[in-house]
Design a protein around this motif. Structure first.
Motif, PDB file in Angstrom:
ATOM      1  N   LYS A  65       0.837  -1.200   0.000  1.00 37.29           N
ATOM      2  CA  LYS A  65       0.000   0.000   0.000  1.00 37.29           C
ATOM      3  C   LYS A  65       0.870   1.247   0.000  1.00 37.29           C
ATOM      4  O   LYS A  65       1.916   1.289   0.630  1.00 37.29           O
ATOM      5  CB  LYS A  65      -0.905   0.020   1.237  1.00 37.29           C
ATOM      6  N   GLU A  67       0.917   4.678   1.406  1.00 36.09           N
ATOM      7  CA  GLU A  67       0.287   5.569   2.380  1.00 36.09           C
ATOM      8  C   GLU A  67       0.402   6.995   1.852  1.00 36.09           C
ATOM      9  O   GLU A  67       1.476   7.426   1.442  1.00 36.09           O
ATOM     10  CB  GLU A  67       0.978   5.446   3.745  1.00 36.09           C
ATOM     11  N   HIS A  68      -0.675   7.702   1.843  1.00 34.22           N
ATOM     12  CA  HIS A  68      -0.713   9.037   1.242  1.00 34.22           C
ATOM     13  C   HIS A  68      -0.279  10.103   2.250  1.00 34.22           C
ATOM     14  O   HIS A  68      -0.938  10.322   3.261  1.00 34.22           O
ATOM     15  CB  HIS A  68      -2.115   9.336   0.718  1.00 34.22           C
ATOM     16  N   HIS A  69       0.853  10.737   1.949  1.00 34.87           N
ATOM     17  CA  HIS A  69       1.383  11.850   2.731  1.00 34.87           C
ATOM     18  C   HIS A  69       1.692  12.958   1.730  1.00 34.87           C
ATOM     19  O   HIS A  69       2.629  12.835   0.933  1.00 34.87           O
ATOM     20  CB  HIS A  69       2.650  11.450   3.490  1.00 34.87           C
TER      21      HIS A  69
END
Length: 118
Positions: A65, A67-69
């Motif tokens: 995955k 992870e959206h940052h």
């Protein structure tokens, strides 16, 4: 055909009236995006849109995955853009011969060497 190769390690071939079975030894590594574009933790199995008959033939399944940052994504995007924008400026790599030198070398070789294929 992939079902047979993964499950029974054989491939059946029928051509020109001849039917035969060949042994197959292979590894399959598959990659796919989530059905919804992003992994949805609330819909676990629905994220993977494979038929159960093919999915059951894989020994292991790994979920990777992103992870959206926003800050990190922006930094990475700027770096990638910078690398591609500077690629034209860094076109000459050390040890690489220029086009002009290659043209002169080929002209010299043609006039002096006379290579022949035998």
């Amino acid at each position: 055909a992939i079902h047979e190769a993964m499950e029974q390690q054989t491939i059946s071939i029928a051509k020109a009236g001849i039917t035969t079975t060949l042994n197959s030894r292979c590894s399959v590594l598959a990659a796919a995006n989530s059905v919804f574009g992003r992994w949805d933790d609330t819909k676990m199995e629905e994220n993977i849109d494979f038929m159960p008959t093919i999915l059951s033939r894989f020994d292991t399944i790994f979920i990777v995955k992103d992870e959206h940052h926003e800050g990190r994504d922006q930094t990475l995007a700027k770096h990638v853009m910078q690398v591609h924008m500077n690629a034209a400026a860094d076109a000459s790599v050390e040890g690489e011969l220029s086009l002009e030198f290659m043209k002169k070398f080929i002209a010299y070789a043609r006039s002096r060497c006379g290579p022949r294929l035998e």
